[in-house]
Design an enzyme around this catalytic site. Sequence first.
Site, PDB file in Angstrom:
ATOM      1  CE1 TYR A  42      -3.781  -1.958   5.293  1.00 26.52           C
ATOM      2  CE2 TYR A  42      -3.128  -0.012   4.737  1.00 26.52           C
ATOM      3  CZ  TYR A  42      -3.552  -1.173   4.415  1.00 26.52           C
ATOM      4  OH  TYR A  42      -3.650  -1.647   3.025  1.00 26.52           O
TER       5      TYR A  42
ATOM      6  CB  SER B 267      -0.893  -0.074   1.198  1.00 26.07           C
ATOM      7  OG  SER B 267      -1.412   1.400   1.291  1.00 26.07           O
TER       8      SER B 267
ATOM      9  CE  LYS C  95      -1.412  -4.265   3.363  1.00 28.94           C
ATOM     10  NZ  LYS C  95      -1.867  -5.671   2.875  1.00 28.94           N
TER      11      LYS C  95
HETATM   12  N1  UFG Z   1     -12.980  11.140   2.839  1.00 29.49           N
HETATM   13  C1  UFG Z   1     -13.956  12.035   2.995  1.00 29.49           C
HETATM   14  N2  UFG Z   1     -15.207  11.740   3.712  1.00 29.49           N
HETATM   15  C2  UFG Z   1     -15.215  10.325   4.049  1.00 29.49           C
HETATM   16  C3  UFG Z   1     -13.994   9.455   3.686  1.00 29.49           C
HETATM   17  C4  UFG Z   1     -13.105   9.961   3.128  1.00 29.49           C
HETATM   18  O1  UFG Z   1     -13.970  13.180   2.895  1.00 29.49           O
HETATM   19  O2  UFG Z   1     -16.227  10.044   4.461  1.00 29.49           O
HETATM   20  C5  UFG Z   1     -11.778  11.758   2.110  1.00 29.49           C
HETATM   21  C6  UFG Z   1     -10.423  11.592   3.019  1.00 29.49           C
HETATM   22  O3  UFG Z   1     -10.200  12.625   4.042  1.00 29.49           O
HETATM   23  C7  UFG Z   1      -9.568  11.429   2.013  1.00 29.49           C
HETATM   24  C8  UFG Z   1     -10.218  10.946   0.785  1.00 29.49           C
HETATM   25  O4  UFG Z   1     -11.446  11.137   1.148  1.00 29.49           O
HETATM   26  O5  UFG Z   1      -9.158  12.744   1.749  1.00 29.49           O
HETATM   27  C9  UFG Z   1      -9.888   9.375   0.409  1.00 29.49           C
HETATM   28  O6  UFG Z   1     -10.074   8.864   1.645  1.00 29.49           O
HETATM   29  P1  UFG Z   1     -10.178   7.108   1.642  1.00 29.49           P
HETATM   30  O7  UFG Z   1     -10.533   6.801   3.161  1.00 29.49           O
HETATM   31  O8  UFG Z   1     -11.055   6.721   0.733  1.00 29.49           O
HETATM   32  O9  UFG Z   1      -8.742   6.571   1.595  1.00 29.49           O
HETATM   33  P2  UFG Z   1      -7.466   7.167   1.949  1.00 29.49           P
HETATM   34  O10 UFG Z   1      -6.765   7.927   1.194  1.00 29.49           O
HETATM   35  O11 UFG Z   1      -7.557   7.908   3.344  1.00 29.49           O
HETATM   36  O12 UFG Z   1      -6.627   5.757   2.059  1.00 29.49           O
HETATM   37  C10 UFG Z   1      -6.771   4.645   1.060  1.00 29.49           C
HETATM   38  C11 UFG Z   1      -6.766   3.275   1.705  1.00 29.49           C
HETATM   39  C12 UFG Z   1      -5.410   2.990   2.293  1.00 29.49           C
HETATM   40  C13 UFG Z   1      -4.392   3.249   1.432  1.00 29.49           C
HETATM   41  C14 UFG Z   1      -4.411   4.647   0.696  1.00 29.49           C
HETATM   42  C15 UFG Z   1      -3.362   4.626  -0.224  1.00 29.49           C
HETATM   43  O13 UFG Z   1      -7.644   3.285   2.570  1.00 29.49           O
HETATM   44  O14 UFG Z   1      -5.339   1.862   2.910  1.00 29.49           O
HETATM   45  O15 UFG Z   1      -5.647   4.622   0.359  1.00 29.49           O
HETATM   46  O16 UFG Z   1      -3.435   5.975  -0.921  1.00 29.49           O
HETATM   47  F1  UFG Z   1      -3.009   3.222   2.165  1.00 29.49           F
END
Ligand code: UFG
Length: 321
Positions: A142, A118, A146
């Site tokens: 997490y 990841s 990895k």
């Molecule tokens: N977000 C919102 N509202 C929500 C959920 C998410 O605004 O209800 C935003 C987050 O703040 C972030 C973006 O949407 O800016 C993406 O969030 P995600 O939770 O979908 O994904 P992340 O980028 O936090 O993380 C994901 C995976 C991780 C991985 C990462 C790698 O969950 O396991 O991508 O880029 F490591």
Amino acid sequence: MKKKILVIGGAGYIGSHVVKKLLEDGFEVLVYDNLSSGYEDNISKGAFFIKGDILDEEQLNEVMSQNIDGVVHLAAKKAVGESMEKPEIYAKNNLTGSLNILNAMINNNVKYIVFSSSAAVYGMPQYTPIDEKHPIMPINYYGYTKRAIEENLEWFDKLNKIRFVSLRYFNAVGYAEDKSIRGKEKNPQNLLPIIMEVATGKRKDFSIFGNDYNTCDGTCIRDYIHVTDLAKAHSLALDKLFCADKSYTLNLGTGLGTSVKEIVDATEKVIGKKLNYSYASRRLGDPDMLTANATLASEVLGWAPEYTDISRIISTIWNIE
Ligand code: UFG
């Protein structure tokens, strides 16, 4: 002779897409999954399914003794927030489980593994797009698991000649266009699955976490990579392992950044209605921007993402609703 691939975690969201692609590409596929988050229905016809856990060393050894040519390992707990609250669960599943897989490989003389890593291994980006030389400083447990598994792969490569391709996914999204894979996460934590629950009325509303980031519209930018493109990289990685007998660590992303607001706007267009959302404060640990430099994957594997249009990517999710 067809190569026989053991896909561990092959009933999960990414795993089931990998299984589909491997079968299309002419591999023989054996799926090993405990169905804790996956669905047996999503395993493509033609794959052989064995229900089992990576913590069950005996069963793993038995499965690994079935003339396996290569392993794809996607079995892991993956909720970032939960990993900070219950690290012991992540230590057991992700770390112990992966070591069990490596030990079973050694016991049975299986040499090749593609590992589902990841972008979380990088932690806060010091520059973007992130290449594989970027410092490794995970900021959640997490991401640490990895990285720790990658380190073990590096050691097992040196000491036991296990060859691996570690694939560092950025934000995995989308579904196969033929609608053959449908299983949804029970309590999704990621942006697009949450938005889709609002789109279908399963959830009332959602929040955009932060609108004061240093980006074009103040919301976070991520690199959304379609799961079919990810799956393709696993198939190419196996080909590479069998012919090059060398290990690689590769980013998988499009290199394109899309903001949360852009995702929301594009989704509203795709589904043809307004979504109910509001702005909330920043979520802890979210960087402004995370995009991939995936040049190495293109050089080593000849891989290139096909899905580069965010509306098309979102359509593949709406398609299965
Ligand atoms: N977000 C919102 N509202 C929500 C959920 C998410 O605004 O209800 C935003 C987050 O703040 C972030 C973006 O949407 O800016 C993406 O969030 P995600 O939770 O979908 O994904 P992340 O980028 O936090 O993380 C994901 C995976 C991780 C991985 C990462 C790698 O969950 O396991 O991508 O880029 F490591």
